[in-house]
Scaffold this active site. Structure first.
Site, PDB file in Angstrom:
ATOM      1  CE  LYS A  64      -3.779   1.930   2.844  1.00  0.00           C
ATOM      2  NZ  LYS A  64      -4.488   1.781   4.140  1.00  0.00           N
ATOM      3  CB  SER A 139      -7.743   3.715   3.193  1.00  0.00           C
ATOM      4  OG  SER A 139      -6.860   3.045   4.070  1.00  0.00           O
ATOM      5  CB  SER A 163      -7.729   0.812   6.038  1.00  0.00           C
ATOM      6  OG  SER A 163      -8.448   2.003   5.975  1.00  0.00           O
TER       7      SER A 163
HETATM    8  N1  GLN Z   1     -12.460   4.247   7.119  1.00  0.00           N
HETATM    9  C1  GLN Z   1     -11.797   4.626   8.326  1.00  0.00           C
HETATM   10  C2  GLN Z   1     -11.380   6.079   8.259  1.00  0.00           C
HETATM   11  O1  GLN Z   1     -11.674   6.696   7.291  1.00  0.00           O
HETATM   12  C3  GLN Z   1     -10.601   3.747   8.570  1.00  0.00           C
HETATM   13  C4  GLN Z   1      -9.446   4.072   7.718  1.00  0.00           C
HETATM   14  C5  GLN Z   1      -8.240   3.234   8.033  1.00  0.00           C
HETATM   15  O2  GLN Z   1      -8.315   2.223   8.704  1.00  0.00           O
HETATM   16  N2  GLN Z   1      -7.104   3.713   7.608  1.00  0.00           N
HETATM   17  O3  GLN Z   1     -10.772   6.592   9.143  1.00  0.00           O
END
Ligand code: GLN
Length: 475
Positions: A64, A139, A163
């Site tokens: 990532k 994400s 994410s």
């Molecule tokens: N969707 C969650 C956020 O927007 C988690 C994102 C993540 O785990 N990086 O914060």
């Protein structure tokens, strides 16, 4: 020319076998994935950039784009890091290299990992291999799409609120968010430091366990890390005799959970019973009520502080201006997208004098209660089971204009993250012909237990991880 391997179906474990037996060379394998990327990445936009040459002696991996890679641009999905080429490897990238893994490329992410669909990426969204009109989750949607579409055997993502787990669920992969402190974050673009964890995404639980064994353990460069209390065990058990699985009673009344997701989840529980598990209730009353608001104070507060470092001086592009202050303001205004700006404002407000106790301080207290209720629940059951995501993959654009709807994607993944606990998502069936994820949560350092349970269930479920529309394809 006939393909060397079938990247859509090849597991990392099988790929390792091919390389060990010298049936395929690391370069051939790397080439086969690049070919698959050439075929499908234009549509899916899983990778932001690829690495053409295989430098290691083993199999490929996708990382990532929040993970620093020496000599390879790392943007965290943000314009403010455009052109930033790290001069060092993140510890996890270095450990992959030391294990011989070859870097295939950097995968798409919501900007600074803030989001649940990859629509917040400054470079455009990724698409779901099961249906390109839909999001792959986020994400880490780039990683998830890559693994699901055979563009990488496995990948590493980051999970702050969900994410790794949520995109794994939406793309039909297995994903692990490890126990807080077991994997180094050195060299990983920080979002919310008390929550961020790095973890694997793959097609099988065994692959996830294998990759976890490569990256886990103490790192002197990250003082939050510890040595694992026991070595990682590759699971091979087929039964779940005596395993106590707890389903939070609160799940029952959560309207956000789609009926199809509930049905696939119930079926997985039925299979768990057939494998010898005892499925009962447990209680997490604070988690589903206050977990989200608690997370959306703590994560933005930490983000507002972490993102202060992007000032046009140290990393990435700069917008020149007459004064230093104006330069910083304009660089940040032009470099950050809407979501990081929203979080910086929320977080700065929550931390400001006079409001700190009412918001950040209060959220920290709730977090303590949440830790406690997980500990109590896990004193009566061995693992907790919930669906990973309340819904299956949704259309691109559906929630993009509604931050609260997007935040709700992580309703079920956030509470255990706040408690620092490990969570494994495995595919447990289809709803509307789209993958549904089952989330298994365990105690601190309970990864081996999650692997055992996940592996036995995975075998019983027999989910085909190849997206339906690719099943006729050769590569
Ligand atoms: N969707 C969650 C956020 O927007 C988690 C994102 C993540 O785990 N990086 O914060």
């Amino acid at each position: 020319m006939a393909p060397v391997v079938d990247t859509l179906r090849l597991t990392a474990e099988d790929a390792l076998g091919l390389v060990e037996r010298r049936e395929v060379s690391p370069a051939e394998l790397h080439g086969a994935y690049l070919e698959a990327i050439g075929e499908r990445n234009d549509e899916l936009h899983a990778y932001l950039r690829t690495v053409e040459t295989a430098e290691g002696a083993s199999i490929p991996i996708a990382l990532k784009d929040v993970i620093s890679t020496k000599g390879v641009e790392t943007t965290a999905g943000s314009k403010i890091l455009e052109g930033y080429v790290p001069v060092f490897d993140a510890t996890v990238a270095a450990r992959c290299k030391a294990a011989g893994l070859t870097l295939l490329g950097k995968t798409n992410t919501d900007e600074f990992a803030m989001g649940s669909s990859t629509e917040n990426s400054a470079w455009g969204p990724s698409r779901n291999p099961w249906d390109p009109a839909l999001v792959p989750g986020g994400s880490g949607g780039g990683n998830a799409a890559a693994v699901s579409a055979g563009l990488a055997p496995w990948g590493l993502g980051s999970d702050t609120g969900g994410s790794i787990k949520q995109p794994s669920a939406l793309c039909g992969n297995v994903g692990l968010r490890p126990t807080y402190g077991t994997v180094s974050r050195f060299g990983v673009v920080a979002f919310a430091s008390s929550l961020d964890q790095i973890g694997p995404v793959a097609k099988t639980v065994r692959d996830v366990a294998l990759l976890y064994s490569i990256i886990a353990g103490r790192d002197p460069y990250d003082s939050t890390t510890v040595e694992l209390p026991e070595p990682v065990q590759l699971p091979d058990a087929e039964r779940l005799d005596g395993l106590r699985i707890g389903v939070p009673t609160q799940i029952e009344s959560l309207e956000a959970i789609e009926p199809g997701v509930r049905a696939a989840f119930e079926q997985a529980l039925e299979l768990a019973r057939e494998l010898g598990a005892e499925v009962g209730d447990c209680d997490l009353p604070i988690s589903y009520r206050y977990g989200m608001p608690c997370y959306y104070l703590i994560a933005p507060a930490e983000a507002s502080s972490n993102l202060a470092r992007y000032d046009g001086v140290r990393f990435g592009p700069r917008t020149e201006a007459a004064t230093y202050r104006e330069m910083v303001e304009r660089t940040r205004d032009e470099g950050f997208g809407a979501e990081p700006k929203r979080r910086i404002m929320l977080g700065t407000y929550a931390l400001s004098a006079g409001y700190y106790d009412a918001f950040y301080g209060q959220a920290q207290k709730v977090r303590t209660l949440l830790i406690r209720e997980h500990r109590e629940a896990l004193a009566t059951v061995d693992v907790i089971a919930t669906p990973t995501s309340p819904t299956v993959a949704f259309p691109i654009g559906d929630k993009a204009a509604d931050p609260l709807a997007m935040y709700a994607c992580d309703l079920l993944t956030i509470p255990s993250n706040l408690a620092g606990l490990p969570g494994l998502s495995i595919p447990c069936g289809l709803s509307d012909e789209l993958p549904v994820g089952l989330q298994l949560l365990g105690p601190q350092f309970g990864e081996n237990l999650l692997f055992r349970a996940g592996h036995a269930l995975e075998r019983a479920i027999g989910f085909d991880t190849v997206p339906t529309r690719f099943r006729g394809a050769r590569t």
